[in-house]
Design an enzyme around this catalytic site. Structure first.
Site, PDB file in Angstrom:
ATOM      1  N   ASP A 168     -10.487  46.721  38.773  1.00  0.00           N
ATOM      2  CA  ASP A 168      -9.474  47.487  39.610  1.00  0.00           C
ATOM      3  C   ASP A 168     -10.098  48.550  40.472  1.00  0.00           C
ATOM      4  O   ASP A 168     -11.597  48.551  40.446  1.00  0.00           O
ATOM      5  CB  ASP A 168      -8.526  48.092  38.470  1.00  0.00           C
TER       6      ASP A 168
ATOM      7  N   VAL B 226      -3.423  42.370  43.018  1.00  0.00           N
ATOM      8  CA  VAL B 226      -3.233  43.583  43.406  1.00  0.00           C
ATOM      9  C   VAL B 226      -1.954  43.869  44.190  1.00  0.00           C
ATOM     10  O   VAL B 226      -1.073  42.998  44.219  1.00  0.00           O
ATOM     11  CB  VAL B 226      -4.168  44.249  44.523  1.00  0.00           C
TER      12      VAL B 226
ATOM     13  N   GLU C  44       1.216  44.275  46.366  1.00  0.00           N
ATOM     14  CA  GLU C  44       2.083  43.132  47.194  1.00  0.00           C
ATOM     15  C   GLU C  44       2.069  43.733  48.599  1.00  0.00           C
ATOM     16  O   GLU C  44       3.093  44.383  49.188  1.00  0.00           O
ATOM     17  CB  GLU C  44       3.472  43.061  46.866  1.00  0.00           C
TER      18      GLU C  44
ATOM     19  N   LYS D 118      -4.284  43.137  50.368  1.00  0.00           N
ATOM     20  CA  LYS D 118      -4.832  41.715  49.717  1.00  0.00           C
ATOM     21  C   LYS D 118      -5.797  41.298  50.779  1.00  0.00           C
ATOM     22  O   LYS D 118      -6.899  40.540  50.471  1.00  0.00           O
ATOM     23  CB  LYS D 118      -3.816  40.756  49.706  1.00  0.00           C
TER      24      LYS D 118
ATOM     25  N   HIS E 110       1.206  31.707  40.548  1.00  0.00           N
ATOM     26  CA  HIS E 110       2.257  32.640  40.603  1.00  0.00           C
ATOM     27  C   HIS E 110       2.790  32.514  39.063  1.00  0.00           C
ATOM     28  O   HIS E 110       3.237  31.753  38.630  1.00  0.00           O
ATOM     29  CB  HIS E 110       3.623  32.292  41.424  1.00  0.00           C
TER      30      HIS E 110
ATOM     31  N   ASN F 248      11.928  31.867  42.610  1.00  0.00           N
ATOM     32  CA  ASN F 248      12.588  33.155  43.131  1.00  0.00           C
ATOM     33  C   ASN F 248      13.562  32.899  44.245  1.00  0.00           C
ATOM     34  O   ASN F 248      14.630  33.494  44.442  1.00  0.00           O
ATOM     35  CB  ASN F 248      11.694  34.275  43.894  1.00  0.00           C
TER      36      ASN F 248
HETATM   37  P1  NAD Z   1       0.887  46.831  39.960  1.00  0.00           P
HETATM   38  O1  NAD Z   1       1.275  47.795  40.680  1.00  0.00           O
HETATM   39  O2  NAD Z   1       1.412  46.974  38.442  1.00  0.00           O
HETATM   40  O3  NAD Z   1      -0.609  46.495  40.042  1.00  0.00           O
HETATM   41  C1  NAD Z   1      -1.617  46.211  40.896  1.00  0.00           C
HETATM   42  C2  NAD Z   1      -2.973  46.895  40.555  1.00  0.00           C
HETATM   43  O4  NAD Z   1      -3.750  46.412  41.509  1.00  0.00           O
HETATM   44  C3  NAD Z   1      -3.069  48.288  40.303  1.00  0.00           C
HETATM   45  O5  NAD Z   1      -3.685  48.290  39.105  1.00  0.00           O
HETATM   46  C4  NAD Z   1      -3.882  48.894  41.552  1.00  0.00           C
HETATM   47  O6  NAD Z   1      -4.524  49.864  41.067  1.00  0.00           O
HETATM   48  C5  NAD Z   1      -4.544  47.585  41.715  1.00  0.00           C
HETATM   49  N1  NAD Z   1      -5.149  47.626  43.094  1.00  0.00           N
HETATM   50  C6  NAD Z   1      -4.745  48.021  44.135  1.00  0.00           C
HETATM   51  N2  NAD Z   1      -5.427  47.932  45.149  1.00  0.00           N
HETATM   52  C7  NAD Z   1      -6.573  47.527  44.692  1.00  0.00           C
HETATM   53  C8  NAD Z   1      -7.885  46.887  45.190  1.00  0.00           C
HETATM   54  N3  NAD Z   1      -8.068  47.291  46.607  1.00  0.00           N
HETATM   55  N4  NAD Z   1      -8.835  46.601  44.469  1.00  0.00           N
HETATM   56  C9  NAD Z   1      -8.511  46.610  43.131  1.00  0.00           C
HETATM   57  N5  NAD Z   1      -7.529  46.842  42.545  1.00  0.00           N
HETATM   58  C10 NAD Z   1      -6.372  47.088  43.153  1.00  0.00           C
HETATM   59  O7  NAD Z   1       1.621  45.508  40.492  1.00  0.00           O
HETATM   60  P2  NAD Z   1       1.972  43.972  39.715  1.00  0.00           P
HETATM   61  O8  NAD Z   1       3.514  44.295  39.143  1.00  0.00           O
HETATM   62  O9  NAD Z   1       1.054  44.006  38.682  1.00  0.00           O
HETATM   63  O10 NAD Z   1       1.882  43.250  40.987  1.00  0.00           O
HETATM   64  C11 NAD Z   1       0.739  42.784  41.385  1.00  0.00           C
HETATM   65  C12 NAD Z   1       0.673  41.214  42.239  1.00  0.00           C
HETATM   66  O11 NAD Z   1       1.569  40.279  41.264  1.00  0.00           O
HETATM   67  C13 NAD Z   1       1.736  41.437  43.460  1.00  0.00           C
HETATM   68  O12 NAD Z   1       1.274  40.552  44.376  1.00  0.00           O
HETATM   69  C14 NAD Z   1       2.934  41.063  42.984  1.00  0.00           C
HETATM   70  O13 NAD Z   1       3.927  40.696  44.078  1.00  0.00           O
HETATM   71  C15 NAD Z   1       2.647  39.840  41.944  1.00  0.00           C
HETATM   72  N6  NAD Z   1       3.808  39.410  40.960  1.00  0.00           N
HETATM   73  C16 NAD Z   1       4.317  40.460  40.376  1.00  0.00           C
HETATM   74  C17 NAD Z   1       5.174  40.191  39.301  1.00  0.00           C
HETATM   75  C18 NAD Z   1       6.075  41.177  38.615  1.00  0.00           C
HETATM   76  O14 NAD Z   1       6.906  40.880  37.714  1.00  0.00           O
HETATM   77  N7  NAD Z   1       5.730  42.521  38.764  1.00  0.00           N
HETATM   78  C19 NAD Z   1       5.548  38.761  39.143  1.00  0.00           C
HETATM   79  C20 NAD Z   1       5.064  37.655  39.536  1.00  0.00           C
HETATM   80  C21 NAD Z   1       3.988  38.326  40.526  1.00  0.00           C
END
Ligand code: NAD
Length: 736
Positions: A356, A413, A415, A420, A463, A513
């Protein structure tokens, strides 16, 4: 005599050890050949005066997985092809085939010599029924021993004497609960119930079974003796009368009468307990024959057993790529999803680097695994050593340099396309050539994200669904340039972490989805029509969905729906989102601050525990309300299922989903689409495409164009096609 699947060794006391060990299989299962051999073995044992008793054991780590359900699938096909020319004969043959195992187990039970089952590991379905037909049962106390009658989970029921022997061995109420839920029993629970005679150390299993024989096991089953009484009493006793009316009500509540297999268990037990044993078996056989012919049994066996197994074994994996043995997986983003992905990866024994933005954020992600490990140890599902070993595999760090020897990196990371892009570039600066980069994005098309990569052929979508440790599905998404190696590695990874993968082509929302949003959209329409919210939620549950659409929207977060709608309008124009949907969600999020479970206010209110969530009363004031008696409840159920199934059909028409098994399995594992239907496309095939098209036309006339049947569906209806015929997943195999 020699057998392919069994060995028979008789000791000096005259006790024969029958060991079942199928060559070339990791698990013993009942096939026609196995049943033929058991038949011959019973004759041999009876004819051989030197044999005084038999111990039925397994040569594998498990006792048996039960019947080979592909055998049932083959039976369906046989009946289907014979029915046209000889309907009566086909049904008779099905009746005989359905009773084969039952009467074979009865032959063991009445052969005149005592049999003892020695259960050393997993003992499922037909194997548990066999064990109950033996005259005594000994089980090892190994952790791996699970005893169950899980047939109900694939739309059928224990039809080889199970519904008759279990309520004669143990309390009727327990028997009904065990069979209608398909739950696993530990050896100690099975013994406490009276199902197992003894539980012993694993190395004492065979000696204990022989000792029982030596002490004298009665070769006549209790129910074959005069004056036998079932432990739960007769069905006409006061307990019996109370039990069956309550059991009916409970089953109705649990299944909404969508599962004929479950309901038939009650009928078999109720009717069977009133007659002599052989008649009872015949009643069971008749019901079993009827259940085998239901659409529910056919579709559930196909999707939940056959297809799930095939996809799990990598049915869609390119065969020409060598399997990947993972030595290190990198995960970028230690948030909600990344933390969960790290846990399931380490649980599979794979070293993980969890990255992270800083050490604290990475550590926070690892803390999630620490919590899950602690909970698993508390529940006895893991030991201290196993927990420590799992955690030692996760390295939390902000250092990308640690990815220089990773086989696979999964990005999770924020969305955000910009973030990304930065992450993709940073990872590719250190990732070895040939390693694969996967994104866990839930909404951004993979082809677009792959434009940030120098090697788009090694870029793929993987996913996950939340909570990652509990959801069994991963959606593997192919970008325009994703290459075969990336697909193979993604599927190998899914297999390593024991998830079922589906492979879909790139599109907004992918497969799962897209379907889920249709479900939620229909609920927005219903709210706007003035349908009381409680009727919407209940209609969903009565239709077989695990969670109502409004409740699901609260879990996903209503502000996320808002963001997704905004993004759609931005990318695809105003017409891509219905105005009244946007108005509703805008009001919920921006005016009322109701974001879902995350701020305890959504379509439901979430008071502090132990109080339960309840629908927000203010929903009634958003639209003029219809009177419940003016609402067609059956039609609400149809609308919710049809809108999802129609979207699934669109994804097939657009070439997003190419294999009907994936649409079906993905819909059940991804969002719990009414499992009794066998999944979205089986739902359509099950009622017939023609009927489905007619239903869509009726609904389109009343509720709007989003129900209009697509050109593909109309064409299929005209030609009498089904999805499994038109998009036959076995076509290539058949042609070869
Ligand atoms: P989140 O906000 O809980 O976690 C994202 C993490 O990424 C954070 O810990 C943040 O510090 C880290 N981060 C941000 N920029 C960074 C960087 N440059 N380098 C390293 N770390 C970095 O989000 P999430 O819910 O875990 O979602 C993450 C991804 O998974 C997204 O693309 C989301 O669309 C996808 N996703 C989410 C779900 C869900 O139910 N939440 C389900 C499927 C997919």
């Amino acid at each position: 005599m020699t057998y392919t699947n069994f060995t028979l060794e008789t000791d000096a006391d005259g006790f024969a050890l029958l060991t079942w060990d199928m060559p070339g299989k990791s698990m013993n299962v009942f096939t026609m050949e196995v049943m033929d051999e058991i038949d011959a073995i019973v004759d041999q044992v009876v004819a051989d005066a030197a044999v005084k008793g038999v111990v039925f054991a397994s040569g594998k780590a498990a006792f048996s997985g039960g019947a080979d359900l592909t055998m049932l699938k083959a039976m369906f096909s046989m009946i289907e092809s014979e029915r046209a020319s000889d309907p009566e004969g086909a049904t008779k043959r099905l009746f005989d085939a359905a009773g084969r195992m039952s009467w074979l187990w009865r032959k063991i039970e009445t052969c005149g010599k005592p049999w003892v089952a020695a259960i050393n590991g997993t003992c499922m379905g037909g194997a548990t029924e066999l064990a109950m037909a033996c005259h005594a049962r000994v089980a090892s106390n190994a952790k791996s021993v699970k005893i169950a009658l899980p047939e109900v989970k694939v739309g059928i029921f224990p039809g080889a004497g199970g519904t008759q022997r279990m309520p004669r061995l143990i309390n009727t109420q327990d028997a009904l609960q065990i069979m209608t839920t398909g739950q696993d029993l530990t050896p100690s629970r099975a013994k406490a119930l009276g199902l197992i005679n003894e539980v012993v150390e694993p190395d004492q299993l065979i000696p204990a079974a022989k000792a029982l024989l030596k002490a004298g096991v009665d070769p006549v089953a209790p129910w074959d003796k005069k004056g036998f009484k079932a432990p739960g009493g007769t069905i006409w006793s006061p307990q019996g009368v109370q039990l069956f009316s309550a059991a009916n009500a409970i089953l109705r509540r649990e299944t909404n009468m969508n599962y004929p297999g479950a309901h038939t268990i009650l009928k078999c037990v109720y009717e069977g307990l009133q007659v002599p044993f052989d008649t009872a078996l015949r009643i069971e056989q008749r019901y079993f024959t009827a259940i085998l012919q239901t659409t529910e049994a056919y579709s559930m066996i196909r999707s939940l057993f056959v297809s799930m197994q095939e996809l799990g074994k990598g049915a869609r994996r390119p065969a020409n790529i060598a399997p990947t043995k993972f030595t290190k997986v990198g995960i970028i983003g230690a948030g909600f999803m990344g933390a969960g992905i790290a846990y399931v990866t380490a649980k599979a024994g794979i070293p993980v680097v969890l990255i992270d933005r800083d050490q604290a954020a990475a550590d926070k992600g690892k803390a999630h695994s620490e919590e899950l490990v602690k909970a698993a140890i508390a529940k006895g599902r893991s030991t201290q050593e196993q927990g420590a070993q799992l955690l030692s595999l996760i390295t939390a760090t902000p250092d990308y340099g640690q990815l220089s020897d990773a086989d696979l990196v999964i990005e999770a990371v924020f969305e955000d396309r910009g973030i990304k892009k930065v992450v993709t570039e940073a990872v590719e600066a250190v990732l070895p050539a040939g390693s694969i980069y996967a994104s866990n994005t839930s909404t951004l098309p993979i082809s677009g994200l792959a434009e940030n990569s120098k090697r788009p052929d090694q870029f793929v979508g993987v996913h996950f669904f939340s909570p990652v440790d509990r959801m069994g599905l991963v959606e593997v998404i192919l970008g325009e340039k994703t290459g075969e190696k990336a697909i193979a590695v993604a599927l190998d990874y899914a297999a390593a972490i024991k998830k079922t993968p589906i492979v879909v082509n790139d599109t907004r929302g992918f497969y799962v989805n897209r379907c889920v949003f249709r479900y939620i959209d229909e609920a927005y329409d219903m709210l706007a029509e003035g349908i009381p919210a409680i009727m919407i939620e209940n209609a969903a549950k009565f239709a077989g969905m695990p969670v109502g659409p409004l409740s699901l929207n609260d879990e996903v977060a209503i502000d996320l729906s808002y963001k997704i709608m905004k993004a759609s309008i931005n990318d695809l124009g105003e017409a891509s989102v219905k105005k009244h949907h946007m108005a509703l969600i805008d009001k919920m999020v921006n005016e009322l601050g109701r974001l879902g479970r995350k701020n305890q206010k959504g379509f439901y209110d979430y008071p502090p525990k132990p109080a339960k969530k309840s629908l927000w009363p203010g929903l009634k004031d958003l639209y003029p309300q219809k009177k419940p008696e003016d609402v067609d409840f059956a039609e609400l159920k149809q609308r919710l299922l049809v809108t999802i199934a129609l979207e699934a059909a669109r994804t097939v028409e657009e070439g997003i989903v190419t294999d009907p098994r994936e649409a079906d399995v993905g819909s059940i594992l991804g969002f719990g689409f009414a499992p009794y239907t066998g999944g979205t496309l089986s739902y359509i095939d099950g009622m017939g495409v023609k009927t489905f098209v007619a239903l869509c036309e009726t609904l389109a006339g009343k509720y709007g164009e989003h129900f209009a049947p697509t050109p593909l569906l109309k064409d299929m209806a005209a030609k009498g096609d089904t999805f499994y015929k038109r998009f036959d997943p076995y076509a290539a195999k058949k042609a070869a």
